[in-house]
Design an enzyme around this catalytic site. Structure first.
Site, mmCIF file in Angstrom:
data_model
loop_
_atom_site.group_PDB
_atom_site.id
_atom_site.type_symbol
_atom_site.label_atom_id
_atom_site.label_comp_id
_atom_site.label_asym_id
_atom_site.label_seq_id
_atom_site.Cartn_x
_atom_site.Cartn_y
_atom_site.Cartn_z
ATOM 1 N N SER A 84 -4.662 -3.100 -8.553
ATOM 2 C CA SER A 84 -3.676 -3.833 -7.754
ATOM 3 C C SER A 84 -4.372 -4.909 -6.937
ATOM 4 C CB SER A 84 -2.953 -2.874 -6.810
ATOM 5 O OG SER A 84 -2.211 -3.631 -5.867
ATOM 6 N N HIS B 208 -1.974 -5.133 -11.795
ATOM 7 C CA HIS B 208 -0.765 -4.799 -11.045
ATOM 8 C C HIS B 208 -0.571 -5.838 -9.945
ATOM 9 C CE1 HIS B 208 2.279 -1.881 -9.682
ATOM 10 N NE2 HIS B 208 1.877 -2.122 -8.446
ATOM 11 N N ASP C 169 1.727 -6.913 -6.811
ATOM 12 C CA ASP C 169 2.687 -6.374 -5.847
ATOM 13 C C ASP C 169 3.442 -7.492 -5.143
ATOM 14 O OD1 ASP C 169 2.467 -3.491 -5.931
ATOM 15 O OD2 ASP C 169 0.415 -3.756 -5.215
ATOM 16 N N MET D 178 6.368 -8.429 -2.487
ATOM 17 C CA MET D 178 7.120 -7.861 -1.355
ATOM 18 C C MET D 178 7.852 -8.992 -0.624
ATOM 19 S SD MET D 178 4.306 -5.228 0.159
ATOM 20 C CE MET D 178 3.227 -4.268 -0.919
ATOM 21 N N HIS E 171 5.288 -5.610 -9.852
ATOM 22 C CA HIS E 171 6.029 -4.590 -9.117
ATOM 23 C C HIS E 171 6.852 -5.284 -8.039
ATOM 24 C CE1 HIS E 171 5.637 -0.796 -6.309
ATOM 25 N NE2 HIS E 171 6.882 -1.034 -6.680
ATOM 26 N N MET F 35 8.976 -5.194 -5.138
ATOM 27 C CA MET F 35 9.471 -4.455 -3.974
ATOM 28 C C MET F 35 10.344 -5.410 -3.176
ATOM 29 S SD MET F 35 5.903 -2.516 -3.211
ATOM 30 C CE MET F 35 5.009 -3.751 -4.155
ATOM 31 N N MET G 80 6.365 6.122 -7.105
ATOM 32 C CA MET G 80 5.531 5.750 -5.960
ATOM 33 C C MET G 80 4.933 7.011 -5.333
ATOM 34 S SD MET G 80 5.491 2.482 -5.749
ATOM 35 C CE MET G 80 4.521 2.431 -4.239
ATOM 36 N N PHE H 125 2.349 -1.259 1.772
ATOM 37 C CA PHE H 125 0.966 -1.537 2.155
ATOM 38 C C PHE H 125 -0.001 -0.778 1.244
ATOM 39 C CE2 PHE H 125 3.692 -1.893 5.820
ATOM 40 C CZ PHE H 125 3.349 -3.150 6.325
ATOM 41 N N GLY H 126 -1.152 -1.389 1.014
ATOM 42 C CA GLY H 126 -2.224 -0.687 0.324
ATOM 43 C C GLY H 126 -2.954 0.231 1.297
ATOM 44 N N ASP I 209 1.552 5.022 -8.300
ATOM 45 C CA ASP I 209 1.092 3.879 -7.500
ATOM 46 C C ASP I 209 1.030 4.304 -6.038
ATOM 47 O OD1 ASP I 209 0.648 1.426 -6.315
ATOM 48 O OD2 ASP I 209 2.569 0.533 -6.932
HETATM 49 C C1 DX5 Z 1 2.067 -0.293 -2.228
HETATM 50 C C2 DX5 Z 1 1.789 -1.018 -3.521
HETATM 51 C C3 DX5 Z 1 0.604 -0.507 -4.229
HETATM 52 C C4 DX5 Z 1 -0.689 -0.681 -3.478
HETATM 53 C C5 DX5 Z 1 -1.597 0.434 -3.861
HETATM 54 O O1 DX5 Z 1 3.289 -0.701 -1.723
HETATM 55 O O2 DX5 Z 1 2.886 -0.921 -4.396
HETATM 56 O O3 DX5 Z 1 0.496 -1.087 -5.529
HETATM 57 O O4 DX5 Z 1 -1.325 -1.884 -3.771
HETATM 58 O O5 DX5 Z 1 -2.721 0.362 -3.050
HETATM 59 P P1 DX5 Z 1 -3.679 1.617 -2.872
HETATM 60 O O6 DX5 Z 1 -4.236 1.953 -4.216
HETATM 61 O O7 DX5 Z 1 -4.702 1.142 -1.909
HETATM 62 O O8 DX5 Z 1 -2.820 2.740 -2.325
HETATM 63 ZN ZN ZN Z 2 2.589 -1.522 -6.557
#
Ligand code: DX5
Ligand code: ZN
Length: 234
Positions: free
Chosen positions: A15, A39, A41, A43, A72, A74, A142, A148-149, A180
């Site tokens: 990601s 991937h 993301d 948002m 993805h 969101m 999920m 957030f990561g 994820d």
């Molecule tokens: C969270 C994202 C994920 C995120 C995962 O909302 O959809 O894809 O980047 O990050 P990690 O692997 O750090 O949890």
């Molecule tokens: Zn994601």
């Protein structure tokens, strides 16, 4: 029954949310030797509190990469943006079941030539996804609340992962089951044993000194977990 079905192809989807956004194309190049999927993301500040990237960034990355862009979404109103993402170079899009209008969104993705993905938040039950399994190529469970990561893996989601895998296997559907959030070389083991075959990893890839080695370690852990389930013969 499910146990007799062939194992689906395992893959890690790094990601880029966890990459340095100041040099995104370098970040894509960094993982390309170890994977075929990236991937992405997206948002919108509505479905989740954070805001990340849109079609212009995907379009720019497309010129630098031949990886499969696993996008993805969101976002609250994905129907408005599916075509722009397709035109920008997304290969697959995943919409959240929580935004509603799911059958129409799946049909729209199919018509656009996108690979069709459907995501569910950790507290969204299997029953909400089940009616759409015949319409999708990928189900994303999920394993953190999106936004957030770097969050911690929620293992309580794994029974749902197993329900999805068993349902698509029993129906003979060629559906990827993706997880994820909080995936690393440790948490991937139980996710793989629960039937997931696509593993998104952000901080466990880009937070490491050697992202290629990190992807390979996650893949290897997944392979070993599937080959030798916990409690089984080693
Ligand atoms: C969270 C994202 C994920 C995120 C995962 O909302 O959809 O894809 O980047 O990050 P990690 O692997 O750090 O949890
Ligand atoms: Zn994601």
């Amino acid at each position: 029954m499910p146990a007799t079905q062939p194992t689906p192809e395992l893959r890690v989807a790094p990601s880029i949310l966890s990459a340095d956004f100041g040099c995104l194309s370098d970040a894509v190049d960094q993982v390309a030797p170890a994977t075929e999927w990236l991937h992405v993301d997206v948002m919108d500040g509505h479905f989740v509190p954070n805001i990340t990237i849109g079609p212009p960034v995907v379009s720019s990355l497309r010129r630098h990469s031949e990886l499969f862009f696993d996008t993805h979404l969101m976002i609250t109103d994905p129907g408005r943006y599916l075509e722009p993402f397709r035109d920008a170079g997304s290969d697959g899009c995943t919409v959240h079941v929580e935004v509603g209008d799911t059958a129409a969104l799946c049909a729209q993705m199919r018509d656009l030539g996108l690979r069709v993905g459907l995501a569910a938040n950790p507290d969204t039950p299997f029953a909400d996804i089940e009616p759409f399994l015949g319409l999708v190529d990928l189900v994303l469970c999920m394993t953190v609340f999106p936004g957030f990561g770097g969050q911690s893996f929620i293992a309580d989601v794994l029974p749902k992962v197993r329900q999805v895998r068993d349902a698509v296997t029993a129906a003979g559907l060629p559906v990827d089951v993706e997880v994820d959030g909080g995936i690393d070389e440790h948490t991937v083991e139980e996710a793989a044993r629960s039937g997931a075959n696509v593993f998104v990893a952000g901080s466990a890839v880009y937070g490491r000194d050697d992202p290629v080695e990190a992807v390979r370690a996650i893949m290897e852990a997944a392979r070993e977990a599937v080959a030798a389930p916990a409690g089984g013969p080693s």
